[in-house]
Design an enzyme around this catalytic site. Structure first.
Site, mmCIF file in Angstrom:
data_model
loop_
_atom_site.group_PDB
_atom_site.id
_atom_site.type_symbol
_atom_site.label_atom_id
_atom_site.label_comp_id
_atom_site.label_asym_id
_atom_site.label_seq_id
_atom_site.Cartn_x
_atom_site.Cartn_y
_atom_site.Cartn_z
ATOM 1 N N LYS A 160 1.478 -13.662 -0.665
ATOM 2 C CA LYS A 160 2.762 -13.836 -1.343
ATOM 3 C C LYS A 160 3.211 -12.474 -1.868
ATOM 4 O O LYS A 160 2.517 -11.837 -2.664
ATOM 5 C CB LYS A 160 2.632 -14.828 -2.493
ATOM 6 C CG LYS A 160 3.953 -15.104 -3.209
ATOM 7 C CD LYS A 160 4.961 -15.795 -2.293
ATOM 8 C CE LYS A 160 4.739 -17.285 -2.230
ATOM 9 N NZ LYS A 160 5.764 -17.993 -1.430
ATOM 10 N N THR B 27 0.503 -19.466 0.268
ATOM 11 C CA THR B 27 1.088 -18.368 -0.497
ATOM 12 C C THR B 27 1.740 -18.893 -1.775
ATOM 13 O O THR B 27 1.792 -18.186 -2.780
ATOM 14 C CB THR B 27 2.111 -17.591 0.342
ATOM 15 O OG1 THR B 27 3.239 -18.413 0.619
ATOM 16 C CG2 THR B 27 1.483 -17.101 1.634
ATOM 17 N N HIS C 50 16.573 19.259 -3.369
ATOM 18 C CA HIS C 50 17.160 20.586 -3.218
ATOM 19 C C HIS C 50 18.352 20.794 -4.158
ATOM 20 O O HIS C 50 19.208 19.915 -4.317
ATOM 21 C CB HIS C 50 17.627 20.800 -1.779
ATOM 22 C CG HIS C 50 16.522 20.714 -0.778
ATOM 23 N ND1 HIS C 50 15.470 21.600 -0.748
ATOM 24 C CD2 HIS C 50 16.299 19.838 0.241
ATOM 25 C CE1 HIS C 50 14.659 21.293 0.248
ATOM 26 N NE2 HIS C 50 15.131 20.221 0.849
#
Length: 295
Positions: free
Chosen positions: A12, A57, A250
């Site tokens: 899950k 699950t 940057h």
């Protein structure tokens, strides 16, 4: 041509769980995202659709909620170990459990009186952990963080690199160095019965990362990465390996000459993409092997 079932797991993903601790009028928030994945005797469910070995699950989701209510949610590593060991120890068909948790920090809004239940999200940084536990009683714990955004406005250079016919980047002896640190560090010596102060460890590792970033005069982001990892490993004996992913955020100096202005390293354009991505690991030369710790 014969076909066989390869490695597999199921679970899950991303069970969002918030636990409120009410200490009189003072409340505490634990906000986590829990994912579990189990593997073991799963041939039948893949080959014939037989589900006798499968822990649903949905049950995994419910277990996370139930354990939060029964045991609370302290350090995320401890909660992940509790879940992983439960899945393996309680189900004969489950041989290995992986539990990953993300934690989102909240900071209490200071107010007068007894209203101590208002919070604001504490930045974008996320604390993480990945825990594995298997049928042999082996446990590994990898703690971490992501989106720790840091910047040095000077003290960074970049020059002496390869230049070919496609190179346009100009060397510099003074630049902004900025990154969003994602780091994962593996704890050594975690057994089925061990207990560690994961909270203290996390705080101190994070401190080491920030101090090394700030104190390193950088000739490259790679050099800074190594300095950060070295600081952690020479300071925190419970850590045997640390891995980084650090994008170079940057900042390009803007040419103000068309406007009749100079620019003495004061005005920059912050570019979000493309970006350089620096990745690397720093580890003790005697670090114990744990092949599945990072997966």
């Amino acid at each position: 041509m014969p076909v066989i079932l390869g490695p597999n797991r199921y679970g899950k993903a991303e069970t969002r769980l918030v636990r409120v601790v009410r200490d009189g009028g003072v409340h505490h928030i634990k906000d986590v995202n829990v994912s579990s994945a189990l593997s073991g005797d799963m041939e039948d469910v893949h080959l014939t659709g037989g589900n006798a070995a499968v822990l649903p699950t949905d049950t995994q989701k419910n277990t996370a909620f139930a354990f939060a209510g029964k045991f609370g949610v302290g350090q995320i590593e401890d909660f992940a170990l509790l879940l992983a060991r439960h899945y393996v120890d309680s189900q004969p068909t489950i041989h290995h459990a992986r539990v990953e948790i993300e934690e989102y920090s909240w900071r209490r809004i200071p107010v007068s009186g007894d209203r101590q239940h208002s919070f604001v999200r504490d930045g974008q940084e996320v604390r993480t952990c990945i825990v594995h536990h298997d049928r042999d009683g082996r446990s590994t714990v990898v703690s971490g963080l992501r989106d720790l955004v840091v910047l040095n406005s000077t003290g960074s250079e970049f020059h002496g690199y390869i230049e070919d016919e496609y190179t346009t980047l100009q060397p510099t002896a003074d630049r902004i160095l900025a990154t969003a640190v994602s780091a994962q560090w593996r704890h050594s010596g975690v057994s089925s019965s061990s207990s560690s102060s994961f909270g203290e460890s996390y705080t101190e590792v994070r401190r080491c990362l920030l101090e090394a970033f700030a104190e390193t005069h950088s000739l490259s982001l790679q050099q800074t990465l190594y300095a950060m990892g070295e600081r952690v490993l020479t300071t925190r004996e419970e850590v045997c390996e640390i891995r980084f992913a650090m994008p170079n955020k940057h900042h390009f100096l803007v040419d103000l000459a068309p406007f009749g202005l100079g620019n003495d390293n004061e005005v920059y354009y912050a570019a979000d993409r493309p970006y350089g991505l620096i990745e690397g690991a720093v580890l003790r030369d005697d670090a114990p092997d744990a092949a599945f710790a990072w997966e």
